[in-house]
Design an enzyme around this catalytic site. Structure first.
Site, short mmCIF file in Angstrom:
data_model
loop_
_atom_site.label_atom_id
_atom_site.label_comp_id
_atom_site.label_asym_id
_atom_site.label_seq_id
_atom_site.Cartn_x
_atom_site.Cartn_y
_atom_site.Cartn_z
N GLY A 9 45.99 23.64 -26.26
CA GLY A 9 46.49 22.41 -26.86
C GLY A 9 47.79 22.65 -27.60
O GLY A 9 48.06 22.07 -28.65
N GLN A 13 50.47 18.58 -32.50
CA GLN A 13 51.02 18.85 -33.84
C GLN A 13 50.71 20.27 -34.33
O GLN A 13 51.61 21.03 -34.70
CB GLN A 13 50.43 17.84 -34.83
CG GLN A 13 50.68 18.21 -36.28
CD GLN A 13 49.96 17.28 -37.26
OE1 GLN A 13 50.54 16.29 -37.68
NE2 GLN A 13 48.73 17.58 -37.63
N ASP A 14 49.44 20.65 -34.33
CA ASP A 14 49.07 21.95 -34.89
C ASP A 14 49.56 23.08 -34.01
O ASP A 14 49.95 24.14 -34.51
CB ASP A 14 47.54 22.05 -35.05
CG ASP A 14 47.02 21.10 -36.11
OD1 ASP A 14 47.82 20.34 -36.68
OD2 ASP A 14 45.80 21.12 -36.37
N ALA A 81 41.68 19.27 -27.42
CA ALA A 81 40.58 18.34 -27.70
C ALA A 81 41.04 16.92 -27.45
O ALA A 81 42.23 16.63 -27.47
CB ALA A 81 40.13 18.47 -29.15
N GLN A 82 40.07 16.04 -27.26
CA GLN A 82 40.32 14.61 -27.33
C GLN A 82 40.21 14.31 -28.82
O GLN A 82 39.13 14.33 -29.38
CB GLN A 82 39.27 13.89 -26.48
CG GLN A 82 39.54 12.42 -26.21
CD GLN A 82 39.69 11.58 -27.46
OE1 GLN A 82 40.83 11.37 -27.97
NE2 GLN A 82 38.59 11.09 -27.99
N SER A 124 36.16 19.90 -37.96
CA SER A 124 36.74 18.70 -38.55
C SER A 124 35.87 18.15 -39.67
O SER A 124 34.63 18.26 -39.63
CB SER A 124 36.85 17.66 -37.43
OG SER A 124 36.95 16.37 -37.96
N GLU A 126 35.12 15.28 -39.88
CA GLU A 126 34.25 14.28 -39.23
C GLU A 126 32.83 14.79 -39.03
O GLU A 126 31.92 14.01 -38.79
CB GLU A 126 34.84 13.88 -37.86
CG GLU A 126 35.92 12.84 -37.92
CD GLU A 126 35.39 11.45 -38.22
OE1 GLU A 126 36.01 10.76 -39.04
OE2 GLU A 126 34.35 11.05 -37.65
N TYR A 148 33.09 11.67 -31.26
CA TYR A 148 34.03 12.75 -31.57
C TYR A 148 33.37 13.76 -32.52
O TYR A 148 33.36 14.97 -32.28
CB TYR A 148 35.30 12.16 -32.21
CG TYR A 148 36.22 13.21 -32.80
CD1 TYR A 148 37.19 13.83 -32.02
CD2 TYR A 148 36.12 13.59 -34.15
CE1 TYR A 148 38.03 14.80 -32.56
CE2 TYR A 148 36.94 14.56 -34.68
CZ TYR A 148 37.90 15.16 -33.89
OH TYR A 148 38.71 16.12 -34.43
P1 GDP Z 1 40.88 9.90 -38.37
O1 GDP Z 1 40.36 10.24 -39.72
O2 GDP Z 1 40.98 11.08 -37.46
O3 GDP Z 1 40.19 8.76 -37.72
O4 GDP Z 1 42.44 9.48 -38.61
P2 GDP Z 1 43.22 8.10 -38.44
O5 GDP Z 1 44.58 8.34 -38.98
O6 GDP Z 1 43.14 7.58 -37.04
O7 GDP Z 1 42.42 7.06 -39.38
C1 GDP Z 1 42.28 7.25 -40.76
C2 GDP Z 1 41.69 6.01 -41.40
O8 GDP Z 1 42.66 4.96 -41.39
C3 GDP Z 1 40.45 5.44 -40.70
O9 GDP Z 1 39.44 5.24 -41.67
C4 GDP Z 1 40.90 4.11 -40.13
O10 GDP Z 1 39.90 3.10 -40.15
C5 GDP Z 1 42.01 3.74 -41.10
N1 GDP Z 1 42.95 2.79 -40.48
C6 GDP Z 1 43.27 1.56 -40.95
N2 GDP Z 1 44.13 0.94 -40.12
C7 GDP Z 1 44.36 1.79 -39.09
C8 GDP Z 1 45.16 1.70 -37.91
O11 GDP Z 1 45.83 0.73 -37.65
N3 GDP Z 1 45.15 2.81 -37.08
C9 GDP Z 1 44.41 3.93 -37.36
N4 GDP Z 1 44.46 4.97 -36.53
N5 GDP Z 1 43.63 4.02 -38.46
C10 GDP Z 1 43.60 2.96 -39.31
#
Ligand code: GDP
Length: 322
Positions: A9, A13-14, A81-82, A124, A126, A148
């Site tokens: 990958g 970024q990383d 990864a996805q 992660s 997550e 995920y």
């Molecule tokens: P993640 O922690 O890997 O899911 O990173 P993200 O940057 O995709 O999302 C971080 C947080 O931002 C999540 O809790 C989303 O619900 C919130 N969020 C709010 N609006 C948006 C949006 O328009 N796009 C994304 N990607 N996240 C959003």
């Protein structure tokens, strides 16, 4: 003699930040990506001639065995990864095949071809899903709530199994969100900084976002790849939480980005149901004391500095093309 590393990958970024760090340390770097080198995005354009790029795929066991045989690496960092959580609901099987089984394929390739490899797995925050305690550390129970996160939990556990039962030097970094100007444009930090920059330059009118009350622990990707490298330089393999320990909301992120450009965010931001998630997390904030103590690691960039450096970079890039 200089060391050799293999980064899967590598075009993300990383991958780009770690490649830069390892080249500074005189490593020979093999980079693997599922795309052919001519199709890479610009993250590693400036590094293409300094590393050895190979095509490979975590869904294909032989491609991994061949690559480890060729590179004979001392260290392998797995970033393939996805990585976008909403897509893991649309493509849960591919997410599981790559993010979960893909790691078993790498570990098996290591075991068969070069069992003394030191292996880093990108785990992660997550994994914690909706945790019962805050902040989370290495002992907090995992409870992922997305395809995920569930796939990443399998990968985390199999990495520990191969360490505990088969003696491989395999570590997982439980990394909280880490961002930079190289972050994919679909993630909320970059989406906001790029949109604020476009609005400032008159290239965009509105910004559609989902949940503004979501909270995250956001750090700088360049700091985080340094922690990964440190994990593989220890005498013993182990898992570490890497985080800033600070929590901020999406709303604060928007405010910080827009006010840095002298804009009132309320005039431009539209809440759009399309970007709300079936499961969203509000409790994620990491306790990285183990890494701070044992690896002597700490983040060097604050939330404020991170958002501003991303906004500045997006403005600068856009101005080049005006
Ligand atoms: P993640 O922690 O890997 O899911 O990173 P993200 O940057 O995709 O999302 C971080 C947080 O931002 C999540 O809790 C989303 O619900 C919130 N969020 C709010 N609006 C948006 C949006 O328009 N796009 C994304 N990607 N996240 C959003």
């Amino acid at each position: 003699m200089s060391k050799t590393a293999l980064i899967t990958g590598v075009a993300g970024q990383d991958g780009a930040y770690l490649t830069e760090l390892l080249l500074e340390k005189n490593y020979r770097v093999f980079g693997m990506d599922r795309q052919a080198p001519e199709d890479y995005v610009d993250n590693i354009e400036h590094l293409k001639n300094k590393i050895i790029l190979r095509r490979g795929n975590l869904m294909d066991q032989m491609s991994l065995i061949d690559l480890i045989e060729e590179a004979q690496p001392d260290e392998i960092y797995n970033f393939a990864a996805q990585s976008f959580i909403p897509l893991s609901w649309k493509e849960p099987v591919i997410t599981g095949d790559v993010n979960a089984l893909g790691v078993t394929r790498i570990l098996e390739a290591i075991r068969r071809v070069k069992p003394d490899v030191k292996f880093y797995q990108a785990s992660s925050s997550e994994l914690f899903g909706k945790p019962e305690t805050k902040p989370q550390n290495e002992n907090t129970p995992f409870n992922p709530g997305t395809p995920y996160g569930t796939a990443k939990l399998y990968a985390h556990n199999i990495t520990a199994n191969y360490r505990d039962k088969l003696g491989l030097f395999s570590c997982s970094g439980i990394l909280y969100n880490h961002e930079s100007p190289r972050r994919g444009k679909e993630f909320v930090t970059r989406k906001i900084t790029l949109s604020a920059a476009k609005i400032k330059l008159g290239l965009q009118k509105e910004l559609h976002l989902g949940n503004l009350d979501a909270h995250r622990d956001w750090g700088f990707a360049k700091d985080y790849v340094h922690a990964m490298w440190l994990m593989l330089q220890q005498d013993e393999p182990d898992d570490y939480v890497i985080a800033t320990g600070e929590e901020h909301s999406v709303r604060e992120l928007v405010e910080t980005a827009f006010s840095h450009l002298g804009l009132e965010w309320e005039k431009y931001v539209v809440q759009d149901p399309k970007f709300f998630r079936p499961v969203d997390l509000n409790m994620l904030v990491g306790d990285s004391s183990k890494a701070r103590k044992r690896l002597n690691w700490k983040p060097s960039v604050s939330f404020d500095q991170l958002v501003k450096l991303m906004v500045d970079s997006d403005v600068k890039e856009l101005e080049k093309s005006l």
